[in-house]
Structures are given as C-alpha cells and as structure tokens.
Scaffold this motif. Structure first.
Motif, PDB file in Angstrom:
ATOM      1  N   TRP A  57       0.723  -1.095  -0.210  1.00  0.00           N
ATOM      2  CA  TRP A  57       0.025   0.065  -0.014  1.00  0.00           C
ATOM      3  C   TRP A  57       0.807   1.370  -0.112  1.00  0.00           C
ATOM      4  O   TRP A  57       0.562   2.152  -0.675  1.00  0.00           O
ATOM      5  CB  TRP A  57      -0.914  -0.061   1.187  1.00  0.00           C
ATOM      6  N   ARG A  64      -3.134   7.325  -6.768  1.00  0.00           N
ATOM      7  CA  ARG A  64      -3.997   6.337  -6.932  1.00  0.00           C
ATOM      8  C   ARG A  64      -4.545   5.767  -5.341  1.00  0.00           C
ATOM      9  O   ARG A  64      -5.839   5.553  -5.186  1.00  0.00           O
ATOM     10  CB  ARG A  64      -3.207   4.762  -7.097  1.00  0.00           C
ATOM     11  N   ARG A  65      -3.783   6.311  -4.257  1.00  0.00           N
ATOM     12  CA  ARG A  65      -4.222   6.193  -2.866  1.00  0.00           C
ATOM     13  C   ARG A  65      -5.461   7.178  -2.832  1.00  0.00           C
ATOM     14  O   ARG A  65      -6.434   7.116  -2.060  1.00  0.00           O
ATOM     15  CB  ARG A  65      -3.207   6.322  -1.973  1.00  0.00           C
ATOM     16  N   ARG A  67      -7.347   8.355  -5.151  1.00  0.00           N
ATOM     17  CA  ARG A  67      -8.504   7.834  -5.821  1.00  0.00           C
ATOM     18  C   ARG A  67      -9.481   6.972  -4.988  1.00  0.00           C
ATOM     19  O   ARG A  67     -10.720   7.046  -4.878  1.00  0.00           O
ATOM     20  CB  ARG A  67      -8.168   7.332  -7.285  1.00  0.00           C
ATOM     21  N   VAL A  68      -8.929   6.233  -3.907  1.00  0.00           N
ATOM     22  CA  VAL A  68      -9.596   5.506  -3.224  1.00  0.00           C
ATOM     23  C   VAL A  68     -10.161   6.398  -1.955  1.00  0.00           C
ATOM     24  O   VAL A  68     -11.446   6.121  -1.950  1.00  0.00           O
ATOM     25  CB  VAL A  68      -8.561   4.488  -2.222  1.00  0.00           C
ATOM     26  N   GLU A  71     -13.181   7.640  -4.019  1.00  0.00           N
ATOM     27  CA  GLU A  71     -14.378   6.921  -3.817  1.00  0.00           C
ATOM     28  C   GLU A  71     -15.063   6.645  -2.505  1.00  0.00           C
ATOM     29  O   GLU A  71     -16.333   6.574  -2.281  1.00  0.00           O
ATOM     30  CB  GLU A  71     -13.959   5.325  -4.652  1.00  0.00           C
ATOM     31  N   LEU A 189     -14.467   1.359   3.105  1.00  0.00           N
ATOM     32  CA  LEU A 189     -13.106   1.805   2.468  1.00  0.00           C
ATOM     33  C   LEU A 189     -12.622   0.508   1.530  1.00  0.00           C
ATOM     34  O   LEU A 189     -12.037   0.857   0.690  1.00  0.00           O
ATOM     35  CB  LEU A 189     -12.230   1.886   3.641  1.00  0.00           C
ATOM     36  N   GLU A 190     -13.154  -0.774   2.054  1.00  0.00           N
ATOM     37  CA  GLU A 190     -12.504  -1.790   1.145  1.00  0.00           C
ATOM     38  C   GLU A 190     -13.604  -1.599  -0.164  1.00  0.00           C
ATOM     39  O   GLU A 190     -12.820  -1.970  -1.296  1.00  0.00           O
ATOM     40  CB  GLU A 190     -12.830  -3.082   1.848  1.00  0.00           C
ATOM     41  N   ALA A 192     -14.311   0.747  -1.383  1.00  0.00           N
ATOM     42  CA  ALA A 192     -13.812   1.975  -2.289  1.00  0.00           C
ATOM     43  C   ALA A 192     -12.400   1.511  -3.052  1.00  0.00           C
ATOM     44  O   ALA A 192     -11.768   2.398  -3.801  1.00  0.00           O
ATOM     45  CB  ALA A 192     -13.595   3.059  -1.430  1.00  0.00           C
ATOM     46  N   GLY A 193     -11.982   0.331  -2.584  1.00  0.00           N
ATOM     47  CA  GLY A 193     -10.632  -0.079  -3.335  1.00  0.00           C
ATOM     48  C   GLY A 193      -9.517  -0.316  -2.401  1.00  0.00           C
ATOM     49  O   GLY A 193      -8.497  -0.597  -2.885  1.00  0.00           O
ATOM     50  N   LEU A 194      -9.685  -0.047  -1.042  1.00  0.00           N
ATOM     51  CA  LEU A 194      -8.652  -0.350  -0.007  1.00  0.00           C
ATOM     52  C   LEU A 194      -8.061  -1.744  -0.131  1.00  0.00           C
ATOM     53  O   LEU A 194      -8.970  -2.767   0.247  1.00  0.00           O
ATOM     54  CB  LEU A 194      -8.754   0.257   1.165  1.00  0.00           C
TER      55      LEU A 194
END
Ligand code: NAD
Length: 499
Positions: A57, A64-65, A67-68, A71, A189-190, A192-194
């Motif tokens: 991470w 990119r972080r 962007r999470v 979202e 958050l997950e 959202a892509g984390l």
C-alpha cells in the motif's frame, strides 16, 4: 441479541476472547448488541496482518491512494443516512447531528484527496558543487488510533484518512460504546478499493489498548478521549518510543462582553452548551458575562431558551434539540456533579433533575441545567461534566474573564462575544487555548486547518487533520546525492560545509 465483530484482514471476525461489552440504545436503556473485547493475541495478529499489507500500500503512488479516498467520499455520501441512523441508535444524538458527525469526518477525507500535493517533497538543485539534495515524506508503517464515544464517525476518519493517504496501515480501536459505525466505515473503504488488511477495526477495552501500546511494530498512536487516559497513553506510548498525539477533556469558556448582542450570545450558548447533550469536547460549559448588568441580561435571555429545549430520542424527528447521554453511568455522574454545584452554593436557575420522558423512562435522558453565580473553586467549574449543564461565572472585568480561561487546566476551545475588534484581537492573541472563536461559539477548524487543544486538552506536538496530520503520519528522509562527474579526487577529512 446482535453480536458485533472485529474487522480484520478484509472481513468481519468474531471475537475470540470470550469477553464482551454491552452496547446500549441510550434512548431506551436496552442492550441492543454485544461487542467483543479483543485479547492481546487478537490485537497482535491484527498488527501482523497490517505489517504484511502496508509495504504494498505504501508503494502505491499517492494519486492512486487519493482515488481510493475519492471513491470513499462518494460511498459516504451514498450511505450518509444509513451511517447517521446507526450512529444515532448507539450514541443517542439527533439524526441531523449524526449527519454532521459523518460530514465533518468526510471533509477530512476530501482534504486527503490532496495527498499527491501534500506529500511532495523538497528539492534543492546544486546544494553544493555537483550535489543535489532532496527530502521525502515516507509512511511510518503500522499506525493505531484509539477513539472516544462522542464522535464515532468523525474522529476515526480524522485519524485513519490521513494515515492511509500517507501510505500507512491503520488499526482503529473505537469506543466500545458505539462501535457499529467504525465497522461500517471499514467496509466502505474496502468497497472503495482499499486492499485488505490496510485498515482494521479491533474492538476492545484497556487490554486491547495496552496491546497496541506494547507492540513494537506499531509506530504511532493517536488518541482522543478523557484527559487521565490521554496522559496514560501519552506517557506509556512515548516511553515505548512511539510517535504519540493525545487529545483530552475540556472546559470551554465563552466570554460575553457588555457590548455583545445578547440575543446572539444566548442563542449561541444554548446551541453550544446543550447540543449533543453537552457531550462535545468543544461544547461551551462555562459562560463568563463581564459585569453584573451583562450577567443579568444574559440570564434573562438564557432561562426561557433553556427551559424550551426539546429533549428526546432521535426517532422523534428534527425538532429534538438533543438526545440522551451515552450510558446510565454518565447520567449518574452528571446528576452527582449537579448536586455538588447546589451543595457548594451555586444558584441553579434551570433545574433539569426531574426530567422524565414518557415512554422512555429507562432511557439515559438528562434535562437541561443552568447554573448562575458559579465560582472557580466549585467542582462544577473545575471538572468536565460532559452533560447538558451550563455554568455561569460572573466576572467584573475583561481581564478577570480572560484570567479565568487562562488559569483553567483545560485549553481546548474558547470564544468571545463582542462587537469590539480590539478586545477580540487582544483575546485571540493572549489566550492560552488552542482554538478560539470570535462570535463563533464552537470554533472547530475545518479539515484543511488543524484541530488541537493546549494545556491538559492536548499532548504532543502536532494537531489532527490539516497539514499537521500529514507530518504526523510520515517521517522525513533527506538524501544528499552526487554523481561521479561531481566527485573530485582524494579523501575529504574536514566536515564539509557549503561555503
Ligand atoms: P474515554 O477516555 O473513557 O475513552 C476513550 C477511549 O479510551 C476509548 O476507546 C476507550 O475504550 C479507551 N479507554 C478507556 N479507558 C481506558 C484505559 N483505562 N486504558 C486504556 N484505554 C482506555 O473517553 P470517552 O468517554 O469515550 O470520551 C469522552 C471524553 O473524550 C471527554 O473527556 C471529551 O472531552 C474527550 N474528547 C476530547 C476531544 C478532543 O479533541 N480533545 C474530542 C472528543 C472527545
């Protein structure tokens, strides 16, 4: 009976310690869920998961972080009502106030979308002959946060949003009183892509907190809660070599000058004193009118407003001014302190002790209380009550009013109400308190400024959110670079200066 879980390694996990705490519906007094209290080994396992997930991470580029985070903001807005409803059900605050709780956290997530800009380092070209120098901000690794019951959405987001945007993994130990919203935030958050394991929620009490403090992999601890626990965590965390920031209790004074608009001041005081049943670290709990005439006018305006306050469950709709306090123990403590106020000679001008709400007799409701002629030696002045109790201390001059706020052990927030710019400016400059309002009763800084109290309200150098949070959740590395063409022959024996 609903059994809540932890959120570890990308999914819900049942508690394994066999220990649970009751989660109440404060409006009815009923136990509505059980929350597991993690053992040391459960905490250590979560830390291990976080340590395994963090490097990947941390290597994701900041955009990119961000962007999470972007979202995540969209999902928070999508689920705003659901989150606010869960929050009101466990905390007791009104539905619009619960939305405000989510919103003020969301705004910090929005700020964290600026991570690519905020994490840009510094660069000096030709710092010396053929030498360039650059500094970068790198994540700490595994960070942890311990949060209070009174803002179960906002304060966790104040911590984990910047921590994650900086590339850290984060373990949240939320309050055991209202743990559902933090679990929902981890799910979102997950979505959202984390990546899994980067944000985990471990529910628990002192055992879980101590496990975080003792685990050498945990690099930083953020804490918000009462001052005795803040002091304990700050000293133990620092002794263990961690980076620590702790924010504690409060006793916020509002000074009312004779030239203030008394209707505005009274309106501000009822909102800031009784909103969220006084369970805000930025609540105004002490009104300091300057001069007896100001005090008499203020009390005259305040009494009808306080008597008219609507107290009820969040389900009763938007006309409710505030809901129940969080537990039966909190209610008992508030009423005990009210009694000490009476015993020690303060004048109770609005008495909420007999407040009852039909159909909610077992709920933790406390009627509004207003004290006049409180003096600095009284317990109700010295201690944080954290309930719907406003104390009036009459000062005879501006200097006396200023001195009261300066001498109090807490230094979270304060406000002055006046039309006089010189007085307001003098107050803002001289007061030894972290957040100051000028005709603003609850001066909570916005996401891009930083939040933190002084004296016994804040421990550590850096505040929450704003650019401070990006400093807290990163460490600086500075590189001095020279390429072979810049290197002269022979050893250098003297300490090099760029003369
Ligand atoms: P609290 O201190 O009881 O609990 C805060 C957290 O510490 C919880 O997660 C709890 O589980 C944990 N904890 C409790 N006892 C512990 C112990 N002995 N050892 C280790 N951990 C322990 O606070 P609270 O009742 O949840 O929250 C209310 C307090 O928080 C008030 O004093 C309020 O002023 C303060 N607060 C301060 C700020 C601020 O920014 N300064 C903001 C919100 C709340």
């Amino acid at each position: 009976m609903q059994e809540l879980s932890h959120y570890v390694n990308g999914g819900h996990a049942k508690g394994g310690s066999g220990r649970f705490a009751d989660v109440f519906n404060p409006a009815t007094g009923e136990v509505q869920a059980k929350v597991p209290l993690a053992s040391k080994s459960e905490v250590d396992a979560a830390v291990e998961t976080a340590a395994a997930a963090q490097p990947a991470w941390g290597a994701v580029n900041p955009q990119r972080r961000a962007r999470v985070m972007m979202e995540f903001v969209r999902l928070l807005n999508r689920d705003m009502d659901k989150l606010a409803e869960a929050l009101s059900r466990e905390h007791g605050k009104t539905f619009p106030d619960a939305k405000g709780d989510v919103q003020r956290g969301l705004e910090v997530v929005e700020f964290c979308i600026g991570a690519p800009h905020l994490l840009k380092g510094e660069y000096t070209d030709s710092a010396g002959p053929g030498i360039d120098m650059y500094s970068m901000r790198q994540p700490l690794g595994v960070c942890a946060g311990i949060t209070p019951f009174n803002f179960p959405a906002m304060i966790p987001m104040w911590m984990f949003a910047p921590a994650l945007a900086c590339g850290n993994a984060f373990i949240l130990k939320p309050s055991e009183r209202d743990p559902s919203v933090p679990l929902m935030l981890a799910e979102l958050l997950e979505e959202a892509g984390l990546p899994k394991g980067v944000l985990q929620v471990v529910n628990g009490d002192k055992e879980a907190v101590d496990a975080l403090l003792d685990n050498p992999t945990v690099q930083s601890i953020g804490f918000v809660g009462s001052t005795p626990i803040a002091e304990y965590i700050y000293s133990r965390g620092c002794a263990a070599g961690k980076r620590v920031q702790c924010f504690g209790g409060a006793k916020n004074h509002m000074i009312i000058m004779p030239d203030a608009d008394m209707d505005q001041a009274a309106d501000a005081l009822v909102g800031a004193g009784y909103g969220a049943a006084g369970e805000r670290c930025m609540a105004i709990s002490v009104a300091v009118p300057v001069g007896d005439e100001t005090a008499d006018r203020l009390i005259e305006k305040l009494v009808p407003r306080v008597e008219k306050l609507q107290v009820g469950p969040y389900t009763a709709g938007n006309d409710i001014d505030y809901g129940p306090v969080v537990t039966a123990a909190a209610k008992e403590n508030i009423l005990k302190l009210v009694q000490t106020g009476i015993d020690q000679g303060a004048e109770l001008v609005v008495d909420g002790r007999d407040f009852k709400l039909q159909g909610y007799e077992d709920g933790f409701f406390v009627g509004p209380h207003l004290f006049d002629r409180v003096t600095p030696d009284m317990d109700i002045y010295r201690k944080e009550i954290f309930g719907p109790v406003l104390s009036t201390v009459r000062a005879q001059s501006y200097e006396e009013a200023l001195g009261l706020a300066m001498d109090h052990e807490y230094g979270n927030g304060t406000a002055i109400f006046t039309r006089d710019g010189d007085t307001a400016r003098d107050f803002a400059n001289r007061i030894n308190i972290g957040m100051v309002g000028v005709n603003v009763p609850i001066p909570v800084p916005l996401a891009y400024h930083s939040f933190g109290g002084w004296k016994k309200s804040g421990f550590g150098d850096l505040n929450q959110h704003g650019t401070d949070s990006f400093k807290f959740y990163t460490r600086t590395k500075t590189v001095t670079a020279r390429w072979p063409s810049g290197i002269k022959e022979g050893g250098e024996f003297n300490f090099r200066a760029m003369e």
